[in-house]
Design an enzyme around this catalytic site. Sequence first.
Site, PDB file in Angstrom:
ATOM      1  N   GLU A 257     -10.239  -4.277   4.611  1.00 13.92           N
ATOM      2  CA  GLU A 257      -9.973  -3.430   3.434  1.00 13.92           C
ATOM      3  C   GLU A 257      -8.934  -4.162   2.659  1.00 13.92           C
ATOM      4  O   GLU A 257      -7.859  -4.412   3.195  1.00 13.92           O
ATOM      5  CB  GLU A 257      -9.188  -2.214   3.877  1.00 13.92           C
ATOM      6  CG  GLU A 257      -9.857  -1.224   4.618  1.00 13.92           C
ATOM      7  CD  GLU A 257     -10.554  -0.258   3.870  1.00 13.92           C
ATOM      8  OE1 GLU A 257     -10.283  -0.099   2.686  1.00 13.92           O
ATOM      9  OE2 GLU A 257     -11.389   0.284   4.533  1.00 13.92           O
ATOM     10  N   CYS A 296      -4.413   1.995  -1.937  1.00 16.66           N
ATOM     11  CA  CYS A 296      -5.539   1.068  -2.086  1.00 16.66           C
ATOM     12  C   CYS A 296      -6.604   1.679  -2.979  1.00 16.66           C
ATOM     13  O   CYS A 296      -7.413   0.967  -3.561  1.00 16.66           O
ATOM     14  CB  CYS A 296      -6.092   0.694  -0.723  1.00 16.66           C
ATOM     15  SG  CYS A 296      -6.346   2.097   0.346  1.00 16.66           S
TER      16      CYS A 296
HETATM   17  P1  NDP Z   1      -0.400  -8.481   3.583  1.00 22.38           P
HETATM   18  O1  NDP Z   1      -1.774  -8.978   3.481  1.00 22.38           O
HETATM   19  O2  NDP Z   1       0.714  -9.405   3.366  1.00 22.38           O
HETATM   20  O3  NDP Z   1      -0.154  -7.794   4.980  1.00 22.38           O
HETATM   21  C1  NDP Z   1      -1.081  -6.920   5.563  1.00 22.38           C
HETATM   22  C2  NDP Z   1      -0.900  -6.937   7.056  1.00 22.38           C
HETATM   23  O4  NDP Z   1      -1.212  -8.235   7.539  1.00 22.38           O
HETATM   24  C3  NDP Z   1       0.536  -6.673   7.488  1.00 22.38           C
HETATM   25  O5  NDP Z   1       0.525  -5.953   8.689  1.00 22.38           O
HETATM   26  C4  NDP Z   1       1.057  -8.062   7.729  1.00 22.38           C
HETATM   27  O6  NDP Z   1       2.140  -8.098   8.614  1.00 22.38           O
HETATM   28  C5  NDP Z   1      -0.152  -8.696   8.340  1.00 22.38           C
HETATM   29  N1  NDP Z   1      -0.124 -10.151   8.305  1.00 22.38           N
HETATM   30  C6  NDP Z   1       0.311 -10.962   7.328  1.00 22.38           C
HETATM   31  N2  NDP Z   1       0.151 -12.237   7.705  1.00 22.38           N
HETATM   32  C7  NDP Z   1      -0.380 -12.231   8.940  1.00 22.38           C
HETATM   33  C8  NDP Z   1      -0.760 -13.246   9.868  1.00 22.38           C
HETATM   34  N3  NDP Z   1      -0.625 -14.529   9.582  1.00 22.38           N
HETATM   35  N4  NDP Z   1      -1.264 -12.868  11.044  1.00 22.38           N
HETATM   36  C9  NDP Z   1      -1.414 -11.578  11.359  1.00 22.38           C
HETATM   37  N5  NDP Z   1      -1.056 -10.573  10.524  1.00 22.38           N
HETATM   38  C10 NDP Z   1      -0.558 -10.905   9.319  1.00 22.38           C
HETATM   39  O7  NDP Z   1      -0.363  -7.292   2.633  1.00 22.38           O
HETATM   40  P2  NDP Z   1       0.827  -6.285   2.334  1.00 22.38           P
HETATM   41  O8  NDP Z   1       0.727  -5.152   3.267  1.00 22.38           O
HETATM   42  O9  NDP Z   1       2.141  -6.978   2.246  1.00 22.38           O
HETATM   43  O10 NDP Z   1       0.374  -5.856   0.919  1.00 22.38           O
HETATM   44  C11 NDP Z   1       0.243  -6.842  -0.058  1.00 22.38           C
HETATM   45  C12 NDP Z   1      -0.861  -6.499  -1.004  1.00 22.38           C
HETATM   46  O11 NDP Z   1      -2.032  -6.084  -0.326  1.00 22.38           O
HETATM   47  C13 NDP Z   1      -0.542  -5.364  -1.891  1.00 22.38           C
HETATM   48  O12 NDP Z   1       0.287  -5.779  -2.910  1.00 22.38           O
HETATM   49  C14 NDP Z   1      -1.910  -4.955  -2.312  1.00 22.38           C
HETATM   50  O13 NDP Z   1      -2.334  -5.731  -3.376  1.00 22.38           O
HETATM   51  C15 NDP Z   1      -2.755  -5.213  -1.124  1.00 22.38           C
HETATM   52  N6  NDP Z   1      -3.047  -4.023  -0.362  1.00 22.38           N
HETATM   53  C16 NDP Z   1      -4.291  -3.538  -0.411  1.00 22.38           C
HETATM   54  C17 NDP Z   1      -4.631  -2.430   0.293  1.00 22.38           C
HETATM   55  C18 NDP Z   1      -6.027  -1.953   0.309  1.00 22.38           C
HETATM   56  O14 NDP Z   1      -6.439  -1.242   1.208  1.00 22.38           O
HETATM   57  N7  NDP Z   1      -6.829  -2.280  -0.671  1.00 22.38           N
HETATM   58  C19 NDP Z   1      -3.661  -1.669   1.069  1.00 22.38           C
HETATM   59  C20 NDP Z   1      -2.366  -2.268   1.060  1.00 22.38           C
HETATM   60  C21 NDP Z   1      -2.099  -3.410   0.399  1.00 22.38           C
HETATM   61  P3  NDP Z   1       3.638  -8.318   8.068  1.00 22.38           P
HETATM   62  O15 NDP Z   1       3.942  -7.138   7.253  1.00 22.38           O
HETATM   63  O16 NDP Z   1       4.423  -8.376   9.321  1.00 22.38           O
HETATM   64  O17 NDP Z   1       3.609  -9.584   7.284  1.00 22.38           O
END
Ligand code: NDP
Length: 675
Positions: A257, A296
């Site tokens: 997602e 989202c």
């Molecule tokens: P990220 O993609 O940065 O993070 C999402 C999850 O992935 C977090 O739990 C993060 O952990 C984890 N993650 C990041 N890097 C790794 C890795 N190398 N290995 C394993 N896990 C990893 O998204 P954010 O949550 O920071 O949100 C950023 C953007 O995502 C928002 O600005 C938005 O645009 C979008 N978003 C979209 C959503 C949707 O459903 N459409 C919902 C939420 C966000 P950690 O926090 O520890 O880095």
Amino acid sequence: MSIIPLNSFARDEWVAPSGDTSDLKSAVDGRVVARIGGRLDYAAMADHARNVGGPALRAATFHDRAHILKALAQYLNERREALYELSYDTGATKADSLIDIDGGIGTLFVFSSKGRRELPDDRLFVDGAVEQLSRSGGFIGQHVATPLRGVAVHINAFNFPVWGMLEKLAPTFLAGVPSIIKPASATAFLAEACFRMIVESGLLPEGSVQFIAGSTGDLLDRLGGQDVVSFTGSASTASMLRSNTNILANSVRFIAEQDSLNASILGPDAEPGSPEFDAFIREVYREITAKAGQKCTAIRRILVPADWHEATVDALSAKLETTVVGDPRLAETRMGALASLAQRTDVLEKVELLSSEARRVFGDVRSFEVHGADAQAGAFVPPVLFACDDPDGASRLHTVEAFGPVSTVMPYRDLDHALALANRGEGSLVASVFTHDAQVARQVVLGSGAFHGRLYFANRDTGKEATGHGSPLPHLVHGGPGRAGGGEEMGGIRGVMHYMQRTAVQGGPDIIAGVTGRYVAGASTAEEELHPFRLRFGELEPGRTLWAGPRPVTLEDIEHFAAFTGDNFYAHMDEEAAAANPFFPGRVAHGYLILSFAAGMFVDPAPGPVLANYGLDNLRFLKPVEPGASLKVRLTVKQKTRRNEEYGEVRWDVGVYDQEGEQVAAYELLTMNAM
Ligand code: NDP
């Protein structure tokens, strides 16, 4: 408030942060609220899930697991005040917390209820009907689903720390698969508090849930073909993780997602002053400000008939003017902070990008009032509304998601143009349409359905009952194609299937009946002296059969039945008209008469374990019954479903046959039988 060290929960032990840790700050005032970090033995965690959690979960039935989910929902429900309190530091208002915390608990309740109603009290799921593969029915096929033998790794986004965790946990647990949950760091202090309650409830079997506060280390490199990754977050992280060579090499299921440029369309039939226009403005406003736009499903693109472009901008601006941005703990605050300063920086950069294609009509990110909090220390932004006069010429507006209270109004010429613009998002979680015209709705579904995981129609009739553009519901699919990640979550029992393997099982009827625990046509039956209505739920076995009859059918019976019920349809009462009908040789018995005679033959009348007849399924009349025929009935236990400690549902396969042995009616009878 002291700084909370966020523990992981690995192999059923709490593990405190160690080594390289980072501070997590309150989104409201920037003070340090928690510490996160440290390394874990990820391979051992995955093995623990597979070797301890998986077997414990698979030993239980769907209903056992559904009962645990309900008890867990009740347990969390009683403790949610503590979660609201922590939630303020994620920037969320109380109204936002209701979406996250109550929404998450509600999702557990729904999955529990659906699990008990729509899944069997069994360890395997029978998917669809038997497929006939041979002429005489001696070789058949049946799809079944069994839980994957691996672990589900849930990687969650920062915006819904509780709901995001529970909406993935519920279907995974119901499927019988253990989870390792990794929340987004920024708001992990709220997720950890909720997870701690889950463990403290003592309801979940050992090894069925683990929690990573911090990095997933090499966990993804340790996954195999029985494991699943379920991810919510940015498109860039999703793409990086799903292209992990190990994930690719082992065909690890990857559900994503991610970013979504959701649209809301004001229908061509809705003009200013109409109830649809008013509902549209209310909904768009709510979606811009709820969770400070960090949903989202939030509306990023507002599509309106060109004639109403300015009217929409004016109406939305007037509502946005009333928005109090500030400390989410204060009652007057309508919109709290973004989840972190990093998120604020990201949103401000995206606002800058969008301003190259649209004019800003509301909100000044450099100068705005913050109620009861320090505008610089907290991650505050004002609501920002753009208007774009040339949406066809724009590209960023359709591709760049500012994950905050930012949205753009765009004019369209006609409905086809509106749909073309909505589809330029290249795949979204949801699009909403405010229309009172069902033909507009049909055109939207045909023209745009392929681009959206959910289509939401609201109008004067749906009123307050409408659940909201931005609310994913556990009953319905949440996910979308293309840019939205191509994944699908929830959707009721569909969501459970993501964690199970569907297998086509082929064999003879006795083999299929033995595998599924259900009688199938052609399988062996057992007839005994004692009438099956004298047996309690636990004493009945699938295949147990009663033959009853014969019972003659006379013209007097048909006429008596017609007079008694008032059903004088010509096929039963008018020889000439009946004979002229290609389906009938002449006058024939009523279908309901056949059913009534069948019951008259098989019912054992004395009080006993059968408590109620509660319906028929899949009724078919296969051959006309003429006066002079003689009927027999076969009643076979097909399937049993325990309902509670006192009674269960018995599904009987019923066949009615004529004097030539040909089947004239087939149906399934449902009774409630005492334990
Ligand atoms: P990220 O993609 O940065 O993070 C999402 C999850 O992935 C977090 O739990 C993060 O952990 C984890 N993650 C990041 N890097 C790794 C890795 N190398 N290995 C394993 N896990 C990893 O998204 P954010 O949550 O920071 O949100 C950023 C953007 O995502 C928002 O600005 C938005 O645009 C979008 N978003 C979209 C959503 C949707 O459903 N459409 C919902 C939420 C966000 P950690 O926090 O520890 O880095």
